[in-house]
Design an enzyme around this catalytic site. Structure first.
Site: not given
Ligand SMILES: C[S@@+](CC[C@H](N)C(=O)[O-])C[C@H]1O[C@@H](n2cnc3c(N)ncnc32)[C@H](O)[C@@H]1O
Length: 285
Positions: A47, A156
């Site tokens: 990634r 978050d």
């Protein structure tokens, strides 16, 4: 923070060296609380090298510098998204919402009707489907909840998902998970394939960016906390600290809901009594 490790060119096909991976793992642990075992290396490596190629960063050390530089917030947020998943859905792990409906909300609505303050927190809320589910259940049980001091907070660590949560627009198929009995009149989204949470539910939820491994900024306490499928990324000592921090900001009798593969442990466990699947009640002293 000084990050050790050799200079690895991050060009096509280059994998992270063990030291590069260690540097990223150290950074992720320090800043996000994420515990990354060496088994994650292939995933992280592929990634990250894709990301670095896209950004034309050819030397891994330059990437580490960016994580500390002036645009660090953006870089860190992107790194976090790359290391974790934001997967969520409406009415995920539906038994928790049954408990909300049957056991948690009735006394809280009574308390609010008598002038009390009710606070519910979705910690690690991703793009917002969890707090909007709570809002939908609350509205269903108490359509005039706006008249009372009942608030839902969604937080978050990742500002990108928090922005999406505030927009409250999702692909139409995401709403298929909402039981038909709820009859939610969706608003049209900005594209035909999207729809938006209606305003009366949106306004029940406030969002903010908050890192769960840092001290919580709250003055008051909560009546229920959802922190589901977040602590799974933390190691045991970090999980224990987070459970303890939740216990401290929960009212006596307050509920904590955690994810299906997570378990209560550490000092908080003596107060957080199990009352259902991954469901705990704060019972101090
Ligand atoms: C899989 S999602 C869970 C969403 C929702 N709670 C649910 O169960 O559907 C995990 C979320 O945890 C957030 N997260 C990871 N580390 C965090 C931290 N240290 N503080 C706050 N949130 C964090 C991620 O950004 C991500 O949005």
């Amino acid at each position: 923070m000084s990050i050790p490790g050799p200079v690895t060119p991050a060009s096509d096909g280059i994998n992270l060296s063990d030291q590069d991976f260690e540097a990223i793992a150290k950074f992720a642990y320090k800043h996000f609380g994420l515990a990354m075992s060496p088994s994650k290396k292939p995933l992280v490596s592929s990634r990250l090298s894709r990301k670095l190629r896209k950004q034309n960063i050819r030397v891994f050390k330059d990437y580490l510098k960016r994580l500390e530089g002036p645009n660090a917030d953006q870089e860190r947020s992107e790194l976090l998204s790359l290391l974790t998943t934001n997967v969520t859905q409406f009415f995920r792990e539906p038994h928790h919402f049954e408990t909300m409906r049957n056991d948690v909300l009735p006394p809280l609505i009574e308390k609010a009707k008598k002038g009390g303050r009710v606070r519910i927190w979705s910690a690690g809320c991703s793009i917002g489907q969890e707090p909007y589910t709570i809002a939908a259940v609350l509205h269903d049980m108490c359509p005039d909840a706006d008249r009372y001091d009942i608030k839902i907070l969604g937080t978050d660590i990742d500002p990108v998902v928090v922005r999406t949560a505030e927009e409250a627009q999702y692909p139409r198929e995401d709403f298929d998970g909402i039981p038909k009995t709820y009859k939610i009149q969706l608003e049209p989204g900005s594209k035909p394939e999207t729809a938006r949470i209606p305003q009366h539910l949106r306004k029940k939820v406030t969002f903010g960016v908050l890192n769960l491994i840092e001290p919580f900024p709250f003055k008051g306490k909560f009546d229920a906390i959802f922190c589901r499928n977040v602590a799974i990324y933390f190691d045991n000592p970090t999980q224990q600290k987070v459970w303890q921090a939740f216990q401290r900001v929960l009212n006596p009798g307050g509920y904590l809901f955690i994810g299906h593969s997570e378990r209560m442990s550490g000092p908080a466990a003596q107060y957080m009594k199990t009352v259902g699947i991954t469901t705990y009640v704060n019972t101090p002293g």
